[in-house]
Design an enzyme around this catalytic site. Structure first.
Site, PDB file in Angstrom:
ATOM      1  CG  HIS A  19      26.781  70.181  48.977  1.00  0.00           C
ATOM      2  ND1 HIS A  19      26.429  69.251  48.018  1.00  0.00           N
ATOM      3  CD2 HIS A  19      27.800  69.615  49.679  1.00  0.00           C
ATOM      4  CE1 HIS A  19      27.208  68.186  48.117  1.00  0.00           C
ATOM      5  NE2 HIS A  19      28.042  68.371  49.137  1.00  0.00           N
ATOM      6  CG  HIS A  22      23.946  66.557  50.356  1.00  0.00           C
ATOM      7  ND1 HIS A  22      24.591  67.702  50.777  1.00  0.00           N
ATOM      8  CD2 HIS A  22      24.804  65.540  50.604  1.00  0.00           C
ATOM      9  CE1 HIS A  22      25.772  67.383  51.269  1.00  0.00           C
ATOM     10  NE2 HIS A  22      25.936  66.080  51.181  1.00  0.00           N
ATOM     11  CB  CYS A 127      39.126  58.683  54.666  1.00  0.00           C
ATOM     12  SG  CYS A 127      38.486  60.344  54.334  1.00  0.00           S
ATOM     13  CB  CYS A 130      35.192  58.331  53.068  1.00  0.00           C
ATOM     14  SG  CYS A 130      35.918  59.203  51.694  1.00  0.00           S
ATOM     15  CB  CYS A 144      40.813  60.765  51.164  1.00  0.00           C
ATOM     16  SG  CYS A 144      39.112  60.734  50.574  1.00  0.00           S
ATOM     17  CG  HIS A 147      36.784  63.729  52.745  1.00  0.00           C
ATOM     18  ND1 HIS A 147      36.340  62.541  52.221  1.00  0.00           N
ATOM     19  CD2 HIS A 147      35.685  64.476  53.020  1.00  0.00           C
ATOM     20  CE1 HIS A 147      35.009  62.562  52.180  1.00  0.00           C
ATOM     21  NE2 HIS A 147      34.589  63.708  52.656  1.00  0.00           N
ATOM     22  CE  LYS A 297      37.044  67.153  46.134  1.00  0.00           C
ATOM     23  NZ  LYS A 297      35.898  66.889  46.942  1.00  0.00           N
ATOM     24  CE  LYS A 300      31.325  73.619  55.446  1.00  0.00           C
ATOM     25  NZ  LYS A 300      31.169  73.152  56.803  1.00  0.00           N
TER      26      LYS A 300
HETATM   27  N1  MSP Z   1      25.812  59.046  55.092  1.00  0.00           N
HETATM   28  C1  MSP Z   1      26.355  58.546  53.891  1.00  0.00           C
HETATM   29  C2  MSP Z   1      25.314  57.806  53.101  1.00  0.00           C
HETATM   30  C3  MSP Z   1      24.703  56.639  53.792  1.00  0.00           C
HETATM   31  S1  MSP Z   1      23.449  55.899  52.868  1.00  0.00           S
HETATM   32  C4  MSP Z   1      23.107  54.486  53.636  1.00  0.00           C
HETATM   33  C5  MSP Z   1      26.900  59.705  53.069  1.00  0.00           C
HETATM   34  N2  MSP Z   1      26.353  60.899  53.309  1.00  0.00           N
HETATM   35  S2  MSP Z   1      26.725  62.253  52.530  1.00  0.00           S
HETATM   36  O1  MSP Z   1      26.104  63.306  53.286  1.00  0.00           O
HETATM   37  O2  MSP Z   1      28.107  62.360  52.318  1.00  0.00           O
HETATM   38  O3  MSP Z   1      25.977  62.194  51.175  1.00  0.00           O
HETATM   39  C6  MSP Z   1      26.468  61.449  50.082  1.00  0.00           C
HETATM   40  C7  MSP Z   1      25.506  61.611  48.921  1.00  0.00           C
HETATM   41  O4  MSP Z   1      25.359  63.002  48.638  1.00  0.00           O
HETATM   42  C8  MSP Z   1      25.962  61.012  47.592  1.00  0.00           C
HETATM   43  O5  MSP Z   1      25.558  59.666  47.428  1.00  0.00           O
HETATM   44  C9  MSP Z   1      25.223  61.875  46.609  1.00  0.00           C
HETATM   45  O6  MSP Z   1      23.902  61.484  46.592  1.00  0.00           O
HETATM   46  C10 MSP Z   1      25.299  63.227  47.252  1.00  0.00           C
HETATM   47  N3  MSP Z   1      26.488  63.983  46.866  1.00  0.00           N
HETATM   48  C11 MSP Z   1      27.485  64.423  47.662  1.00  0.00           C
HETATM   49  N4  MSP Z   1      28.320  65.221  46.922  1.00  0.00           N
HETATM   50  C12 MSP Z   1      27.871  65.301  45.672  1.00  0.00           C
HETATM   51  C13 MSP Z   1      28.233  66.049  44.532  1.00  0.00           C
HETATM   52  N5  MSP Z   1      29.276  66.842  44.494  1.00  0.00           N
HETATM   53  N6  MSP Z   1      27.446  65.933  43.437  1.00  0.00           N
HETATM   54  C14 MSP Z   1      26.334  65.149  43.419  1.00  0.00           C
HETATM   55  N7  MSP Z   1      25.957  64.438  44.474  1.00  0.00           N
HETATM   56  C15 MSP Z   1      26.753  64.412  45.583  1.00  0.00           C
HETATM   57  O7  MSP Z   1      27.749  59.488  52.232  1.00  0.00           O
END
Ligand code: MSP
Length: 485
Positions: A19, A22, A127, A130, A144, A147, A297, A300
């Site tokens: 999304h 990321h 969780c 997370c 959490c 989530h 926030k 989904k």
């Molecule tokens: N797999 C772990 C990360 C491991 S790194 C060794 C993880 N993955 S995740 O798919 O949940 O991605 C987390 C990352 O996505 C956050 O650090 C950030 O970069 C990004 N974001 C997830 N949600 C976000 C927002 N709502 N806004 C901005 N960035 C966000 O955690």
């Protein structure tokens, strides 16, 4: 010798498609990687997918697929999105790669040999969303904050633990004295506040999760997904990527990019593991806030998730890259909406920059005898880019902004420069002038435009190419870069 620069994004869970959250992090890191390349650095830029663990396994089960098949399909999708968005990553990490697994095993053995691993019973709340053990203070009304309630469960099981408590005083000291730089400042303050309370040793294994890297000395347990995921940053510099490049000299990373939810893992757990492993710590950690959508926030269940595809369809690739950078403040969270994106796109790109480019390229084509020397397009040397990146605004400049990863400031500097060139044209009125006088005005304005274009090129690489071409090759036909919405 060329200076090296190693930059990473988090590796994202291969349980769903990206999304804008990321996408934001990935675009920001790409912009910085491109900027560093322009500055003459030998850059290693990494992104990838985090493919083991309970969360991914459960998603695979739900999809009725074997976990490996499931992550293979998703990893392709993530790569496809990054390709569309012109992300220039050098490697795409996948934690199911045998090379990564092997190095993670070696690191685990090393931790154990160091005497920093012991067996105990884990009792507490987990969780799955997370993939994290939660303490009381992490939860809000027992839930959490990120989530669904059903993702949080009480657990009691045999685990291996990492003696993180041994390293916490050193981490605290380094965060405080800046030898482990964590920016921006408020993200460091948050970690120090958490560190003011006692830190329990962290579990590094799971008893009932099959989809993971078995603990080398006890195959009944798998490695806790976060521990091996963090290790990817190091394993990436040791894996043979079959491209003939030895990346060992890239360690330690120059900067890890991440969103605030991942701060603790990157700023406390990861550096502690590295201390235990006698490996150098990352030189910088950069943490940005979250995108919220219309004050809520993104999630989904709320049905307000914005996908990168939505943005690309509407604003194009460079429009999307620009808007993601423009909408994330340096400190704090971002509140986005399609209304905001539309307005910003129209004002900054369609009416601002796009209009300036078309105005100037038309004026340039109206003066057949006018030709721009090659020097107008020579930005590549370090000196030239210092001049160009440094030369624009009163006080703050592009280099300062890029070097602290303040990309919304970069887009602001760009907007102001575009406005200045447009007002220069409005006052000078080259269309009313002739001969040398006209040419001098155009030379100055086009020179400025090309410098601004070079400065924004890490954000909008394709657009920059098109604009350079428009002024290099007079026979190229003018184009609409950003159609108004
Ligand atoms: N797999 C772990 C990360 C491991 S790194 C060794 C993880 N993955 S995740 O798919 O949940 O991605 C987390 C990352 O996505 C956050 O650090 C950030 O970069 C990004 N974001 C997830 N949600 C976000 C927002 N709502 N806004 C901005 N960035 C966000 O955690």
């Amino acid at each position: 010798m060329k200076k090296t620069f190693y930059i990473t994004t988090p590796i994202y869970y291969a349980n769903d498609v990206p999304h804008i959250g990321h996408t934001g992090t990935t675009v920001f890191a790409d912009v910085v990687a491109r900027y560093k390349r322009l500055q003459g650095f030998d850059v290693f830029s990494l992104t990838g997918t985090d493919e083991h663990g309970e969360k991914v396994a459960l998603s695979a089960e739900k999809a009725g697929k074997e976990p490996q098949t499931f992550v293979d399909e998703l990893a392709l999708k993530w790569q496809d999105y990054w390709k569309q968005l012109n992300i220039s990553n050098d490697v795409f990490m996948r934690t199911t790669l045998p090379g990564h697994v092997k190095i993670a095993e070696e690191l685990l053995e090393k931790l154990k040999a160091k005497g920093d691993v012991y067996e105990d019973t884990y009792k507490g709340v987990y969780c799955v969303g997370c993939e994290e053990f939660k303490s009381e203070r992490d939860l809000v009304d027992g839930k959490c904050p990120e989530h669904r309630p059903d993702q949080v469960q009480y657990r009691e099981e045999k685990n291996y633990f990492f003696r993180i408590s041994k390293y916490i005083p050193e981490i605290k000291k380094r965060l405080e004295d800046g030898t482990l730089p964590l920016i921006p400042e408020n993200k460091k303050t948050e970690m120090l506040a958490k560190l003011a309370e006692p830190v329990k040793d962290t579990s590094i294994s799971r008893q009932n999760v099959k989809w993971g890297i078995p603990i080398p000395w006890d195959k009944e347990q798998t490695t806790y997904v976060w521990v091996e995921a963090l290790m990817n940053y190091y394993s990436a510099t040791r894996i043979d990527w079959n491209d003939g490049v030895n990346r060992e000299e890239f360690w330690p990373a120059d900067v890890h990019f991440l969103g605030k939810g991942n701060n603790w893992f990157h700023s406390v757990i990861w550096p502690s593991l590295l201390l235990a492993l006698d490996l150098p710590l990352p030189k910088n950690i950069f943490v940005h806030g979250y995108y919220n959508v219309e004050g809520k926030k993104m999630g989904k269940s709320l049905g307000n998730v914005i996908s990168p595809q939505d943005l690309m369809d509407k604003y194009g690739i460079d429009g999307t890259r620009y808007l993601l950078c423009a909408s994330m403040p340096y400190v704090g969270d971002s509140d986005v909406s399609f209304k905001w994106f539309d307005e910003k796109y129209n004002s900054a790109l369609a009416n601002g920059y796009g209009n300036l480019v078309s105005r100037l390229s038309k004026l340039y084509r109206d003066v057949p005898e006018m030709v721009l020397e090659d020097s107008y397009f020579e930005f590549q040397s370090n000196d030239a880019s210092e001049r160009v990146f440094g030369g624009h605004d009163n006080g703050s400049n592009y280099n300062d902004a890029y070097n602290v990863y303040n990309l919304s400031e970069v887009t602001e500097l760009f907007n102001r420069a575009v406005t200045n060139i447009n007002s220069y044209l409005t006052t000078q009125e080259p269309w009313k002038k002739a001969g040398d006088e006209k040419i001098q005005i155009l030379r100055f304005a086009i020179g400025q435009l090309l410098e601004v274009t070079h400065a924004i090129s890490p954000v909008m690489p394709e657009t920059a190419e098109k604009v350079f071409n428009l002024f290099k090759d007079k026979s190229a036909s003018p184009l609409i870069l950003f159609a108004r919405i």
